[in-house]
Design an enzyme around this catalytic site. Structure first.
Site, PDB file in Angstrom:
ATOM      1  N   GLY A  71       0.914  -0.743   0.052  1.00  0.00           N
ATOM      2  CA  GLY A  71       0.329  -0.277   0.279  1.00  0.00           C
ATOM      3  C   GLY A  71       0.696   1.365   0.279  1.00  0.00           C
ATOM      4  O   GLY A  71       1.876   1.450   0.122  1.00  0.00           O
ATOM      5  N   ALA A 115       4.045   6.113  -8.126  1.00  0.00           N
ATOM      6  CA  ALA A 115       4.556   5.849  -9.610  1.00  0.00           C
ATOM      7  C   ALA A 115       4.873   4.389  -9.593  1.00  0.00           C
ATOM      8  O   ALA A 115       5.137   4.093 -10.623  1.00  0.00           O
ATOM      9  CB  ALA A 115       5.335   6.805 -10.377  1.00  0.00           C
ATOM     10  N   GLY A 116       6.164   4.161  -8.429  1.00  0.00           N
ATOM     11  CA  GLY A 116       6.666   2.767  -9.060  1.00  0.00           C
ATOM     12  C   GLY A 116       5.688   2.158  -8.896  1.00  0.00           C
ATOM     13  O   GLY A 116       6.070   1.039  -9.562  1.00  0.00           O
ATOM     14  N   HIS A 117       4.996   1.492  -8.049  1.00  0.00           N
ATOM     15  CA  HIS A 117       3.576   0.917  -7.913  1.00  0.00           C
ATOM     16  C   HIS A 117       3.210   0.415  -9.210  1.00  0.00           C
ATOM     17  O   HIS A 117       2.609   0.268 -10.168  1.00  0.00           O
ATOM     18  CB  HIS A 117       2.860   0.578  -6.366  1.00  0.00           C
ATOM     19  CG  HIS A 117       3.786   0.649  -5.430  1.00  0.00           C
ATOM     20  ND1 HIS A 117       3.458   1.700  -4.938  1.00  0.00           N
ATOM     21  CD2 HIS A 117       4.123  -0.427  -4.387  1.00  0.00           C
ATOM     22  CE1 HIS A 117       4.427   1.515  -3.533  1.00  0.00           C
ATOM     23  NE2 HIS A 117       4.341   0.320  -3.087  1.00  0.00           N
ATOM     24  N   GLN A 120       7.281  -8.977   9.053  1.00  0.00           N
ATOM     25  CA  GLN A 120       8.428  -8.804   7.622  1.00  0.00           C
ATOM     26  C   GLN A 120       9.290  -7.178   8.458  1.00  0.00           C
ATOM     27  O   GLN A 120      10.581  -6.588   7.766  1.00  0.00           O
ATOM     28  CB  GLN A 120       8.262  -8.398   5.716  1.00  0.00           C
ATOM     29  CG  GLN A 120       7.093  -7.115   5.911  1.00  0.00           C
ATOM     30  CD  GLN A 120       7.395  -7.403   4.114  1.00  0.00           C
ATOM     31  OE1 GLN A 120       6.494  -8.219   3.525  1.00  0.00           O
ATOM     32  NE2 GLN A 120       7.961  -6.998   2.959  1.00  0.00           N
ATOM     33  N   GLU A 138      13.145  -3.742  -9.188  1.00  0.00           N
ATOM     34  CA  GLU A 138      14.654  -3.820  -9.028  1.00  0.00           C
ATOM     35  C   GLU A 138      14.646  -2.620  -7.689  1.00  0.00           C
ATOM     36  O   GLU A 138      15.975  -2.742  -7.397  1.00  0.00           O
ATOM     37  CB  GLU A 138      15.212  -3.660 -10.440  1.00  0.00           C
ATOM     38  CG  GLU A 138      14.938  -4.835 -11.122  1.00  0.00           C
ATOM     39  CD  GLU A 138      15.971  -4.390 -12.356  1.00  0.00           C
ATOM     40  OE1 GLU A 138      16.276  -3.424 -12.928  1.00  0.00           O
ATOM     41  OE2 GLU A 138      16.611  -5.895 -13.070  1.00  0.00           O
ATOM     42  N   LYS A 139      13.761  -1.955  -7.641  1.00  0.00           N
ATOM     43  CA  LYS A 139      14.171  -1.020  -5.879  1.00  0.00           C
ATOM     44  C   LYS A 139      14.252  -1.590  -4.885  1.00  0.00           C
ATOM     45  O   LYS A 139      15.486  -1.475  -4.073  1.00  0.00           O
ATOM     46  CB  LYS A 139      12.809  -0.296  -5.964  1.00  0.00           C
ATOM     47  CG  LYS A 139      12.395   0.091  -4.343  1.00  0.00           C
ATOM     48  CD  LYS A 139      12.971   1.604  -4.216  1.00  0.00           C
ATOM     49  CE  LYS A 139      12.766   2.520  -2.834  1.00  0.00           C
ATOM     50  NZ  LYS A 139      12.356   1.608  -1.678  1.00  0.00           N
ATOM     51  N   GLN A 188      15.352  -8.017  -2.481  1.00  0.00           N
ATOM     52  CA  GLN A 188      14.129  -8.920  -3.028  1.00  0.00           C
ATOM     53  C   GLN A 188      13.694  -9.758  -3.720  1.00  0.00           C
ATOM     54  O   GLN A 188      13.867 -11.838  -3.356  1.00  0.00           O
ATOM     55  CB  GLN A 188      13.151  -8.125  -2.174  1.00  0.00           C
ATOM     56  CG  GLN A 188      11.772  -9.065  -1.918  1.00  0.00           C
ATOM     57  CD  GLN A 188      10.311  -7.809  -1.461  1.00  0.00           C
ATOM     58  OE1 GLN A 188      11.102  -7.386  -0.730  1.00  0.00           O
ATOM     59  NE2 GLN A 188       9.885  -6.792  -2.793  1.00  0.00           N
ATOM     60  N   ARG A 244       8.377   4.947   1.803  1.00  0.00           N
ATOM     61  CA  ARG A 244       8.706   6.127   3.268  1.00  0.00           C
ATOM     62  C   ARG A 244       9.605   7.125   2.711  1.00  0.00           C
ATOM     63  O   ARG A 244       9.476   8.349   3.450  1.00  0.00           O
ATOM     64  CB  ARG A 244       9.802   5.056   3.957  1.00  0.00           C
ATOM     65  CG  ARG A 244       9.080   3.720   3.651  1.00  0.00           C
ATOM     66  CD  ARG A 244      10.474   3.041   5.120  1.00  0.00           C
ATOM     67  NE  ARG A 244      10.436   2.033   5.633  1.00  0.00           N
ATOM     68  CZ  ARG A 244      10.045   0.697   4.832  1.00  0.00           C
ATOM     69  NH1 ARG A 244      10.192   0.644   4.222  1.00  0.00           N
ATOM     70  NH2 ARG A 244       9.656  -0.497   5.823  1.00  0.00           N
TER      71      ARG A 244
HETATM   72  P1  AMP Z   1       6.605  -1.924  -1.450  1.00  0.00           P
HETATM   73  O1  AMP Z   1       4.868  -2.167  -1.018  1.00  0.00           O
HETATM   74  O2  AMP Z   1       7.101  -1.032  -0.701  1.00  0.00           O
HETATM   75  O3  AMP Z   1       6.267  -3.912  -0.843  1.00  0.00           O
HETATM   76  O4  AMP Z   1       6.665  -2.504  -2.868  1.00  0.00           O
HETATM   77  C1  AMP Z   1       5.898  -3.063  -3.512  1.00  0.00           C
HETATM   78  C2  AMP Z   1       6.587  -3.363  -5.306  1.00  0.00           C
HETATM   79  O5  AMP Z   1       6.276  -1.893  -5.531  1.00  0.00           O
HETATM   80  C3  AMP Z   1       7.742  -4.205  -4.494  1.00  0.00           C
HETATM   81  O6  AMP Z   1       8.125  -5.070  -5.785  1.00  0.00           O
HETATM   82  C4  AMP Z   1       8.878  -3.037  -4.940  1.00  0.00           C
HETATM   83  O7  AMP Z   1      10.107  -3.604  -5.343  1.00  0.00           O
HETATM   84  C5  AMP Z   1       7.836  -2.259  -5.647  1.00  0.00           C
HETATM   85  N1  AMP Z   1       8.389  -0.568  -5.837  1.00  0.00           N
HETATM   86  C6  AMP Z   1       8.432   0.250  -4.890  1.00  0.00           C
HETATM   87  N2  AMP Z   1       8.832   1.214  -5.211  1.00  0.00           N
HETATM   88  C7  AMP Z   1       9.430   1.346  -6.734  1.00  0.00           C
HETATM   89  C8  AMP Z   1       9.524   2.041  -7.100  1.00  0.00           C
HETATM   90  N3  AMP Z   1      10.624   3.517  -6.881  1.00  0.00           N
HETATM   91  N4  AMP Z   1      10.335   2.230  -8.258  1.00  0.00           N
HETATM   92  C9  AMP Z   1      10.030   0.052  -8.571  1.00  0.00           C
HETATM   93  N5  AMP Z   1       9.610  -0.571  -8.081  1.00  0.00           N
HETATM   94  C10 AMP Z   1       9.198   0.008  -6.593  1.00  0.00           C
END
Ligand code: AMP
Length: 282
Positions: free
Chosen positions: A31, A35-37, A61, A148-149, A153, A187
C-alpha cells in the site's frame, strides 16, 4: 475495479477468470502506492488478462515495531490509483485473514537472505517469503511483478520460487525515481522537503561512481560512495556492498562477475528514515 478482502472472494474471482482462459498477473504491495507501484501494475495490465494487486502491510517482515506503526496507510487513494492504471482486482485482506494462526515456517536462502538487508533486518526476508509464498499459493499467477528498487528481495524470491517449484515467471521492473534521482518509496512521504532534497545525494553519488569503474578498484569505488554520502549533513550510510547481482556475494574485483551491483542503505534526517537504493556497475 473490484476490491476483495477475503481469500474465498479472491478465489471466486480468479476461478471465474481462469474458466474463461484468462492469464493472471500479480503485483504484491504494502500500500501507500506511488508511481513506482503504478509502473509494475501497468506492466502487468499490458501482459496479462487480469491483474491482481495485493495491498497488505505484512507484519511478519517488520523487525522494527515503530517502522510498522509509522508506515503510511492510504487504502482509499491506493484503490483510486489502481483504478486509474487499469488493475481489475485489488486484494486487501486483514492480518487475521492472512495469518489465521502464527506462521511458523522458516525460509533460508543464503547468501541472498543473510547479507545486507538480511543482516541488518533479522527475520525480514523470512517474513517476505511467508507472505509472498501465501500470495503465490492463493493467486497462482502466471506472472508476478517485483520492483528492482528492492533489489535483494528479487534475488531471495527467485530462490524461493526455485525451491518450492512455483510455476510462474518473476518479472523484475526498473526503479522509478523522482526528478532528483531519489528512488520513489512509500517511506519518502515521511521525509520533510529539506530531507527529501538531501536524500537526492544518495543516487547522485551512486550514479557518479559508475564513471570510476575503469580506473578504480572495487574498494576505492566503495569508499568514494560511502565518503561522499557521509559528508552530507543528515545522511549516514548503514552499509554499502558491491556484490554479484545474482548470488549477492561480495566481489573484490571487477573481473569476478559480469553482473555487479552496488546496494546501499542510508539513514536520512532526524527521525531517521531508512532509505535503500542500488546501482548497476556491470
Ligand atoms: P512495497 O509496497 O514497498 O512492498 O513495494 C511493492 C512492490 O513495488 C515491490 O516489488 C517494490 O520493489 C516495488 N516498488 C516500490 N518502489 C518502487 C520504485 N520506486 N520503482 C519500482 N518499483 C518499486
Amino acid at each position: 475495479m473490484k476490491v476483495v478482502t477475503t481469500i474465498a472472494d479472491l478465489r471466486a474471482e480468479l476461478a471465474a477468470a481462469r474458466s474463461e482462459g484468462k492469464t493472471v498477473g500479480l503485483v504484491p504491495t504494502m500500500g501507500a502506492l506511488h508511481a513506482g507501484h503504478a509502473s509494475l501494475v501497468e506492466r502487468s495490465v499490458a501482459e496479462n488478462d487480469l491483474t491482481v494487486v495485493s495491498i497488505f502491510l505484512n507484519p511478519t517482515q517488520f523487525n522494527d515495531q515503530t517502522d510498522l506503526e509509522k508506515y503510511p496507510r492510504t487504502l482509499e487513494a491506493d484503490c483510486a490509483l489502481l483504478e486509474q492504471v487499469g488493475a481489475q482486482l485489488a486484494f486487501a485482506p486483514s492480518v487475521a485473514e492472512m495469518y489465521p494462526k502464527p506462521d511458523t515456517r522458516s525460509f533460508s536462502y543464503p547468501p541472498t537472505d543473510s547479507v545486507m538487508e538480511g543482516a541488518f533486518r533479522p527475520g525480514h526476508f523470512n517474513g517476505v517469503c511467508q507472505i509472498v509464498s501465501k500470495l503465490f499459493a492463493m493467486v497462482e499467477p502466471d506472472r508476478a511483478y517485483f520492483g528492482e528498487k528492492d533489489f535483494q528481495q528479487i534475488a531471495v524470491i527467485r530462490r524461493m520460487v526455485d525451491d518450492l517449484g512455483f510455476g510462474l515467471t518473476i518479472v523484475p521492473c526498473p526503479v522509478i525515481r523522482e526528478e532528483s534521482g531519489l528512488a520513489r518509496s512509500s517511506r519518502n512521504t515521511l521525509l520533510t522537503d529539506a530531507e527529501r532534497a538531501t536524500a537526492a545525494n544518495i543516487y547522485q553519488a551512486l550514479a557518479d561512481s559508475r564513471a570510476l569503474v575503469g580506473s578504480h578498484s572495487v574498494a576505492e569505488v566503495h569508499d568514494y560512495v560511502v565518503n561522499r554520502i557521509n559528508a552530507v549533513p543528515g545522511l549516514e550510510v548503514q552499509y554499502y556492498s558491491i556484490v554479484d547481482g545474482r548470488t549477492l556475494a561480495d566481489v573484490a574485483t571487477w573481473q569476478e562477475s559480469d553482473d555487479i551491483v552496488g546496494c546501499i542503505t542510508v539513514y536520512c534526517g532526524s527521525q531517521p528514515i531508512r532509505l535503500i537504493d542500488h546501482i548497476r556497475y556491470k
